[in-house]
Motif scaffolding. Structure first.
Motif, PDB file in Angstrom:
ATOM      1  N   PHE A  90     -63.140   5.026 -58.458  1.00 19.39           N
ATOM      2  CA  PHE A  90     -62.870   3.764 -59.388  1.00 19.39           C
ATOM      3  C   PHE A  90     -64.360   3.362 -60.663  1.00 19.39           C
ATOM      4  N   MET A  91     -65.288   4.035 -60.106  1.00 22.32           N
ATOM      5  CA  MET A  91     -66.692   4.355 -60.886  1.00 22.32           C
ATOM      6  C   MET A  91     -65.835   5.107 -62.441  1.00 22.32           C
ATOM      7  N   ALA A  92     -65.564   6.105 -61.860  1.00 22.21           N
ATOM      8  CA  ALA A  92     -65.449   6.674 -63.922  1.00 22.21           C
ATOM      9  C   ALA A  92     -63.780   5.684 -64.078  1.00 22.21           C
ATOM     10  N   GLU A  93     -63.061   5.299 -63.278  1.00 21.84           N
ATOM     11  CA  GLU A  93     -62.176   4.203 -64.373  1.00 21.84           C
ATOM     12  C   GLU A  93     -62.553   3.083 -64.474  1.00 21.84           C
ATOM     13  N   CYS A 113     -62.440   5.847 -52.321  1.00 19.11           N
ATOM     14  CA  CYS A 113     -63.710   4.984 -51.405  1.00 19.11           C
ATOM     15  C   CYS A 113     -62.756   3.864 -50.338  1.00 19.11           C
ATOM     16  N   SER A 114     -62.728   4.024 -49.512  1.00 17.97           N
ATOM     17  CA  SER A 114     -62.270   3.127 -48.326  1.00 17.97           C
ATOM     18  C   SER A 114     -62.265   1.760 -49.006  1.00 17.97           C
ATOM     19  N   LEU A 115     -62.902   1.025 -49.403  1.00 17.15           N
ATOM     20  CA  LEU A 115     -62.993  -0.088 -49.890  1.00 17.15           C
ATOM     21  C   LEU A 115     -61.946  -0.362 -51.176  1.00 17.15           C
ATOM     22  N   ALA A 116     -62.194   0.597 -51.723  1.00 17.04           N
ATOM     23  CA  ALA A 116     -60.780   0.393 -53.191  1.00 17.04           C
ATOM     24  C   ALA A 116     -60.387   0.651 -53.137  1.00 17.04           C
ATOM     25  N   SER A 117     -58.952   1.578 -51.917  1.00  9.85           N
ATOM     26  CA  SER A 117     -57.841   1.726 -50.885  1.00  9.85           C
ATOM     27  C   SER A 117     -58.086   0.450 -50.276  1.00  9.85           C
ATOM     28  N   SER A 118     -58.233  -0.407 -50.221  1.00  9.01           N
ATOM     29  CA  SER A 118     -58.090  -1.428 -48.867  1.00  9.01           C
ATOM     30  C   SER A 118     -57.097  -2.976 -49.564  1.00  9.01           C
ATOM     31  N   ILE A 119     -57.177  -2.834 -50.960  1.00 10.63           N
ATOM     32  CA  ILE A 119     -56.027  -3.687 -51.647  1.00 10.63           C
ATOM     33  C   ILE A 119     -55.554  -3.316 -52.592  1.00 10.63           C
ATOM     34  N   THR A 120     -54.138  -3.694 -52.542  1.00  9.25           N
ATOM     35  CA  THR A 120     -53.536  -3.421 -54.195  1.00  9.25           C
ATOM     36  C   THR A 120     -53.096  -4.961 -54.749  1.00  9.25           C
ATOM     37  N   ALA A 121     -52.693  -4.116 -56.026  1.00  8.00           N
ATOM     38  CA  ALA A 121     -52.589  -5.281 -56.964  1.00  8.00           C
ATOM     39  C   ALA A 121     -51.329  -6.539 -56.196  1.00  8.00           C
ATOM     40  N   CYS A 222     -66.289  -1.092 -46.422  1.00  9.99           N
ATOM     41  CA  CYS A 222     -66.775   0.487 -46.021  1.00  9.99           C
ATOM     42  C   CYS A 222     -66.933   1.505 -44.786  1.00  9.99           C
ATOM     43  N   GLU A 223     -66.639   2.451 -45.169  1.00 11.30           N
ATOM     44  CA  GLU A 223     -65.800   3.722 -43.541  1.00 11.30           C
ATOM     45  C   GLU A 223     -67.604   3.633 -43.168  1.00 11.30           C
ATOM     46  N   VAL A 224     -68.913   3.877 -44.122  1.00 13.32           N
ATOM     47  CA  VAL A 224     -69.617   4.626 -44.009  1.00 13.32           C
ATOM     48  C   VAL A 224     -70.887   3.410 -43.152  1.00 13.32           C
ATOM     49  N   HIS A 225     -71.287   2.162 -44.254  1.00 10.37           N
ATOM     50  CA  HIS A 225     -72.158   1.139 -43.960  1.00 10.37           C
ATOM     51  C   HIS A 225     -71.467   0.004 -42.172  1.00 10.37           C
ATOM     52  N   ASP A 226     -69.883   0.428 -42.559  1.00 16.03           N
ATOM     53  CA  ASP A 226     -69.689  -0.551 -41.026  1.00 16.03           C
ATOM     54  C   ASP A 226     -70.118   0.397 -40.122  1.00 16.03           C
ATOM     55  N   LEU A 227     -70.319   1.279 -39.906  1.00 19.38           N
ATOM     56  CA  LEU A 227     -71.323   1.980 -38.848  1.00 19.38           C
ATOM     57  C   LEU A 227     -72.588   1.955 -38.661  1.00 19.38           C
ATOM     58  N   PHE A 228     -73.298   1.352 -38.820  1.00 21.51           N
ATOM     59  CA  PHE A 228     -74.198   0.981 -39.260  1.00 21.51           C
ATOM     60  C   PHE A 228     -74.783   0.041 -37.692  1.00 21.51           C
ATOM     61  N   HIS A 311     -66.714  10.969 -49.612  1.00 21.31           N
ATOM     62  CA  HIS A 311     -66.310  10.524 -50.746  1.00 21.31           C
ATOM     63  C   HIS A 311     -66.962  11.133 -51.910  1.00 21.31           C
ATOM     64  N   MET A 312     -68.090  10.159 -52.002  1.00 19.57           N
ATOM     65  CA  MET A 312     -69.234  10.557 -53.054  1.00 19.57           C
ATOM     66  C   MET A 312     -69.428  12.221 -52.161  1.00 19.57           C
ATOM     67  N   ALA A 313     -69.690  12.804 -51.344  1.00 21.11           N
ATOM     68  CA  ALA A 313     -69.969  14.004 -50.905  1.00 21.11           C
ATOM     69  C   ALA A 313     -69.026  15.589 -51.505  1.00 21.11           C
ATOM     70  N   GLN A 314     -67.677  14.802 -51.781  1.00 18.14           N
ATOM     71  CA  GLN A 314     -66.258  15.573 -52.769  1.00 18.14           C
ATOM     72  C   GLN A 314     -67.407  16.329 -54.051  1.00 18.14           C
ATOM     73  N   ILE A 315     -68.199  15.404 -55.202  1.00 19.80           N
ATOM     74  CA  ILE A 315     -68.869  15.355 -56.203  1.00 19.80           C
ATOM     75  C   ILE A 315     -70.016  16.974 -55.614  1.00 19.80           C
ATOM     76  N   THR A 316     -70.115  18.367 -56.400  1.00 14.41           N
ATOM     77  CA  THR A 316     -70.788  19.158 -56.004  1.00 14.41           C
ATOM     78  C   THR A 316     -70.861  19.893 -56.792  1.00 14.41           C
ATOM     79  N   LEU A 317     -72.361  20.255 -57.228  1.00 18.47           N
ATOM     80  CA  LEU A 317     -72.314  21.077 -58.374  1.00 18.47           C
ATOM     81  C   LEU A 317     -71.339  22.448 -59.194  1.00 18.47           C
ATOM     82  N   GLU A 318     -70.975  22.949 -58.150  1.00 18.89           N
ATOM     83  CA  GLU A 318     -69.774  23.768 -58.315  1.00 18.89           C
ATOM     84  C   GLU A 318     -68.703  23.007 -59.172  1.00 18.89           C
ATOM     85  N   ASP A 319     -67.794  21.756 -58.691  1.00 24.93           N
ATOM     86  CA  ASP A 319     -67.215  21.338 -58.701  1.00 24.93           C
ATOM     87  C   ASP A 319     -68.078  20.383 -60.489  1.00 24.93           C
ATOM     88  N   THR A 320     -68.753  19.840 -60.460  1.00 22.66           N
ATOM     89  CA  THR A 320     -69.510  19.451 -61.907  1.00 22.66           C
ATOM     90  C   THR A 320     -69.149  20.670 -62.756  1.00 22.66           C
TER      91      THR A 320
END
Ligand code: 13P
Ligand code: SF4
Length: 352
Positions: A90-93, A113-121, A222-228, A311-320
């Motif tokens: 969603f940030m790149a978009e 992102c779990s938030l971005a995929s939680s709602i549709t148009a 957010c699937e991450v922050h929901d866990l705290f 999701h953030m962890a998908q972005i590696t140096l190799e893929d960049t």
């Protein structure tokens, strides 16, 4: 300016990352860092890195780092031919929506992102039918199709400010339930949901006016922050009574209430820099703690690394590097959708 020779790069990596990455990892990553920084110059590319990027990428490859709002602003005015967005889709978009003549690349197709995929148009259109005339604010963690249906965007750093400037007392605030609850609490409103039985709410309410001051929320999380949890905070405070606790506003409200500070990722970074305490607990994606420690060697930053953003962890140096070598993966948006979505981001930038 980031170095492009191997030795300068290794020196920079040692200066920034010693103690955070073992030497062998610095050596292994240095060649990738050199290759990325060279190709970036050759191709007139700019790398925007969210605060959650892994330390080598954040400190030695990204030209611009920041939270969603800062990256959005910088992407809008970037003049490089290619913008490589090291963050989630969603940030790149958003970068493409704001700066369509640039080639915008994201290094992985799996950075959702779990938030971005939680709602549709169509969910937004249904909310508008159910609550006619009520302005719709959406967190920037949404996709372009949703942004095209709303009135205005917000981020975690400007949500309260945006809501305060909207006409009327009712606001549809989507899709993050906890952000809605946290902002509602800070602005004296209550949160209801599309399925809320209003008669039930009125029973417990002392005044009819209270239903005028509402956020109509959505159950995205957010699937991450929901866990705290508050128990996490209790345990850390028991071991370290002097700890200063920082929670992202995507955390549950009881966690935010039990913390000492809540703010966007950049607000948390600034807070650690500003406050003189020796020890902090960071309730957000744990790579950000490493990025903070690199710049604050005199401070201890505790984190709960069992909760990671996959999701953030998908972005590696190799893929960049592959993104720069092969122009992958380019963000494309249909022009009429882009223009509709842009209105909601432009309004946010005007009001924040
Ligand atoms: P920030 O805008 O605070 O950087 O938040 C983005 C995000 O996705 C946090 O999980
Ligand atoms: Fe989305 Fe949560 Fe990951 Fe942020 S941390 S990108 S809100 S899933």
């Amino acid at each position: 300016m980031l170095p492009v020779t191997y030795q300068e790069t290794v020196d920079l990596m040692h200066r920034r990352l010693d103690g955070l990455l073992p030497d062998f990892e610095i050596q292994a990553k240095a060649e990738l860092v050199v290759a990325i920084n060279r190709l970036k110059r050759e191709r007139n590319a700019l790398i925007l890195g969210h605060n959650y990027m892994e330390p080598a990428l954040y400190h030695c490859v990204a030209d611009i780092t920041g939270d969603s709002l800062e990256l959005c602003r910088r992407a809008a005015t970037a003049e490089a031919d290619i913008l490589v967005f090291c963050g989630v889709e969603f940030m790149a978009e958003t970068a493409k929506i704001l700066n369509p003549s640039r080639k915008v690349l994201i290094p992985s197709k799996k950075a959702g992102c779990s938030l971005a995929s939680s709602i549709t148009a169509s969910d937004v259109r249904r909310l508008r039918e159910q609550f006619p005339g009520v302005p719709v604010v959406a967190y920037i963690n949404t996709y372009a199709a949703v942004k095209a249906e709303i009135d205005i965007c917000c981020t975690s750093s400007n949500a309260a400010k945006i809501v305060a400037q909207l006409p009327g007392d009712q606001v549809i605030f989507i899709p993050d339930e906890y952000l809605a609850r946290n902002v509602a609490q800070a602005t004296g409103k209550q949160v209801i949901f599309p399925e809320t039985n209003l008669a039930e709410v009125m029973k417990g309410s002392s005044s009819k006016d209270s239903l005028q001051k509402v956020f109509i929320g959505w159950h995205g999380k957010c699937e991450v922050h929901d866990l705290f949890t508050v128990e996490d905070i209790r345990q850390v405070r028991a071991q370290y009574p002097d700890v200063v606790v920082l929670a992202h506003p995507e955390c549950p409200p009881d966690v935010v209430a039990a913390s000492d500070f809540s703010g966007s990722t950049s607000a948390m970074i600034a807070y650690v820099q500003k406050v003189a305490a020796p020890r902090y607990l960071l309730l957000t994606e744990c790579s950000m703690a490493d990025n903070i420690i690199a710049d604050n060697r005199d401070k201890e930053v505790l984190r709960l690394c069992s909760h990671r953003c996959p999701h953030m962890a998908q972005i590696t140096l190799e893929d960049t590097l592959a993104a720069l070598q092969e122009d992958r993966y380019e963000i494309h948006l249909e022009e009429s959708l882009r223009l509709k979505a842009k209105r909601s981001i432009d309004r946010m930038l005007e009001l924040s």
